[in-house]
Design a protein around this motif. Sequence first.
Motif, PDB file in Angstrom:
ATOM      1  N   THR A  45       0.852  -1.189   0.000  1.00  0.00           N
ATOM      2  CA  THR A  45       0.000   0.000   0.000  1.00  0.00           C
ATOM      3  C   THR A  45       0.888   1.238   0.000  1.00  0.00           C
ATOM      4  OG1 THR A  45      -1.611  -1.198   1.365  1.00  0.00           O
ATOM      5  CG2 THR A  45      -1.930   1.180   1.096  1.00  0.00           C
ATOM      6  N   VAL A  46       0.684   2.099  -0.983  1.00  0.00           N
ATOM      7  CA  VAL A  46       1.411   3.358  -1.060  1.00  0.00           C
ATOM      8  C   VAL A  46       0.605   4.393  -0.281  1.00  0.00           C
ATOM      9  CG1 VAL A  46       2.476   5.046  -2.600  1.00  0.00           C
ATOM     10  CG2 VAL A  46       2.207   2.678  -3.352  1.00  0.00           C
ATOM     11  N   VAL A  47       1.222   5.001   0.741  1.00  0.00           N
ATOM     12  CA  VAL A  47       0.488   5.914   1.615  1.00  0.00           C
ATOM     13  C   VAL A  47       1.242   7.230   1.787  1.00  0.00           C
ATOM     14  CG1 VAL A  47      -0.563   4.008   2.901  1.00  0.00           C
ATOM     15  CG2 VAL A  47       1.560   5.021   3.725  1.00  0.00           C
ATOM     16  N   ARG A  48       0.486   8.277   2.037  1.00  0.00           N
ATOM     17  CA  ARG A  48       1.073   9.557   2.394  1.00  0.00           C
ATOM     18  C   ARG A  48       1.400   9.543   3.888  1.00  0.00           C
ATOM     19  NH1 ARG A  48       1.383  13.676  -1.014  1.00  0.00           N
ATOM     20  NH2 ARG A  48       0.000  13.798  -2.845  1.00  0.00           N
ATOM     21  N   PRO A  49       2.660   9.750   4.273  1.00  0.00           N
ATOM     22  CA  PRO A  49       2.990   9.745   5.697  1.00  0.00           C
ATOM     23  C   PRO A  49       2.336  10.896   6.456  1.00  0.00           C
ATOM     24  CG  PRO A  49       4.887  10.414   4.380  1.00  0.00           C
ATOM     25  CD  PRO A  49       3.847   9.922   3.423  1.00  0.00           C
ATOM     26  N   SER A  50       1.962  11.957   5.750  1.00  0.00           N
ATOM     27  CA  SER A  50       1.381  13.126   6.410  1.00  0.00           C
ATOM     28  C   SER A  50      -0.024  12.871   6.935  1.00  0.00           C
ATOM     29  CB  SER A  50       1.360  14.320   5.446  1.00  0.00           C
ATOM     30  OG  SER A  50       0.609  14.000   4.272  1.00  0.00           O
ATOM     31  N   ASN A  51      -0.796  12.024   6.230  1.00  0.00           N
ATOM     32  CA  ASN A  51      -2.180  11.806   6.654  1.00  0.00           C
ATOM     33  C   ASN A  51      -2.633  10.346   6.602  1.00  0.00           C
ATOM     34  OD1 ASN A  51      -2.534  11.368   3.881  1.00  0.00           O
ATOM     35  ND2 ASN A  51      -3.374  13.422   3.519  1.00  0.00           N
ATOM     36  N   GLY A  52      -1.769   9.454   6.142  1.00  0.00           N
ATOM     37  CA  GLY A  52      -2.112   8.035   6.097  1.00  0.00           C
ATOM     38  C   GLY A  52      -3.004   7.627   4.954  1.00  0.00           C
ATOM     39  N   ARG A  53      -3.338   8.543   4.063  1.00  0.00           N
ATOM     40  CA  ARG A  53      -4.199   8.196   2.936  1.00  0.00           C
ATOM     41  C   ARG A  53      -3.437   7.355   1.918  1.00  0.00           C
ATOM     42  NH1 ARG A  53      -7.366  13.956   1.770  1.00  0.00           N
ATOM     43  NH2 ARG A  53      -8.522  13.998   3.760  1.00  0.00           N
ATOM     44  N   TRP A 107       5.676   9.816  -0.288  1.00  0.00           N
ATOM     45  CA  TRP A 107       4.934   8.558  -0.261  1.00  0.00           C
ATOM     46  C   TRP A 107       5.775   7.458   0.372  1.00  0.00           C
ATOM     47  CZ3 TRP A 107      -0.116   8.470  -1.572  1.00  0.00           C
ATOM     48  CH2 TRP A 107      -0.598   9.511  -2.370  1.00  0.00           C
ATOM     49  N   ASP A 108       5.182   6.720   1.311  1.00  0.00           N
ATOM     50  CA  ASP A 108       5.812   5.542   1.903  1.00  0.00           C
ATOM     51  C   ASP A 108       5.150   4.289   1.335  1.00  0.00           C
ATOM     52  OD1 ASP A 108       7.303   7.264   3.429  1.00  0.00           O
ATOM     53  OD2 ASP A 108       6.222   6.872   5.305  1.00  0.00           O
ATOM     54  N   MET A 109       5.853   3.175   1.468  1.00  0.00           N
ATOM     55  CA  MET A 109       5.307   1.885   1.052  1.00  0.00           C
ATOM     56  C   MET A 109       5.088   1.027   2.296  1.00  0.00           C
ATOM     57  SD  MET A 109       4.418  -0.176  -1.457  1.00  0.00           S
ATOM     58  CE  MET A 109       5.279  -0.306  -3.030  1.00  0.00           C
ATOM     59  N   ILE A 110       3.865   0.564   2.488  1.00  0.00           N
ATOM     60  CA  ILE A 110       3.557  -0.354   3.586  1.00  0.00           C
ATOM     61  C   ILE A 110       3.494  -1.762   3.015  1.00  0.00           C
ATOM     62  CG2 ILE A 110       1.971  -0.958   5.447  1.00  0.00           C
ATOM     63  CD1 ILE A 110       3.265   1.796   5.729  1.00  0.00           C
ATOM     64  N   GLN A 176       2.558  -9.788   8.974  1.00  0.00           N
ATOM     65  CA  GLN A 176       3.738  -9.049   9.418  1.00  0.00           C
ATOM     66  C   GLN A 176       3.847  -7.796   8.567  1.00  0.00           C
ATOM     67  OE1 GLN A 176       7.048 -11.774   9.135  1.00  0.00           O
ATOM     68  NE2 GLN A 176       6.539 -12.751  11.085  1.00  0.00           N
ATOM     69  N   GLU A 177       4.061  -6.660   9.213  1.00  0.00           N
ATOM     70  CA  GLU A 177       4.027  -5.381   8.508  1.00  0.00           C
ATOM     71  C   GLU A 177       5.328  -4.607   8.698  1.00  0.00           C
ATOM     72  OE1 GLU A 177       0.391  -2.996   8.817  1.00  0.00           O
ATOM     73  OE2 GLU A 177       1.632  -1.215   9.210  1.00  0.00           O
TER      74      GLU A 177
END
Length: 206
Positions: A45-53, A107-110, A176-177
């Motif tokens: 999941t590609v997410v914005r670290p600023s808001n988690g979207r 963008w972060d990758m989860i 596991q995350e």
Amino acid sequence: MRNIFLSLLAVLSLAACAEPKWAPDAAVQRAAFHSDDPPSITLFTVVRPSNGRGGHSGLLINGTQRILFDPAGTFSHPQLPERNDVVYGMNDKMVDFYIDYHARENWDMIEQTVPVSREVADMVARRAQGWGAVGKAQCAHSISAMLNGVPGFESVGGTWFPANLRKEFAEVPGVQERRITDATARKDYGVELVQPGDPRAQVAAY
């Protein structure tokens, strides 16, 4: 009622934007990669670290072979044959390349990995291979629908939103995350990048 109709019309319009691809048999067979790692299903999941979207969802399936279901994604490489949204040849270097492609300053990758049996992994792989091209903005919806009825993934319901899919996937037993940022993503995968100006060099627009 009018708003509901317009929303449905928008969804149907997005679905019509799907771009079918079909790599030849020889290319798919040549690229097939078997991993010695235990069978697993991994949600990216590609997410914005600023808001988690969330901006995008992808599914790595490690069964008899390791494939990537990247619905409506922009990730590609000349060495990776694709049939609709299923990408073949996902060896360790290509997985690192996929992660680094998406992890960037904003963008972060989860990565969420669930160990499964080989039978379950191959079941999901068959579903992905038969799914067909996915329209824009339907990545989370297609993955959640694909996992419907798969043993062990009962917590995953239908959703259109990557962030919601990530939360539901977190409830799968044994998950596991880890979070990968632009700074922590591996850069030494040694994959030759496409040349500047090549359409495949474009970055995803979330």
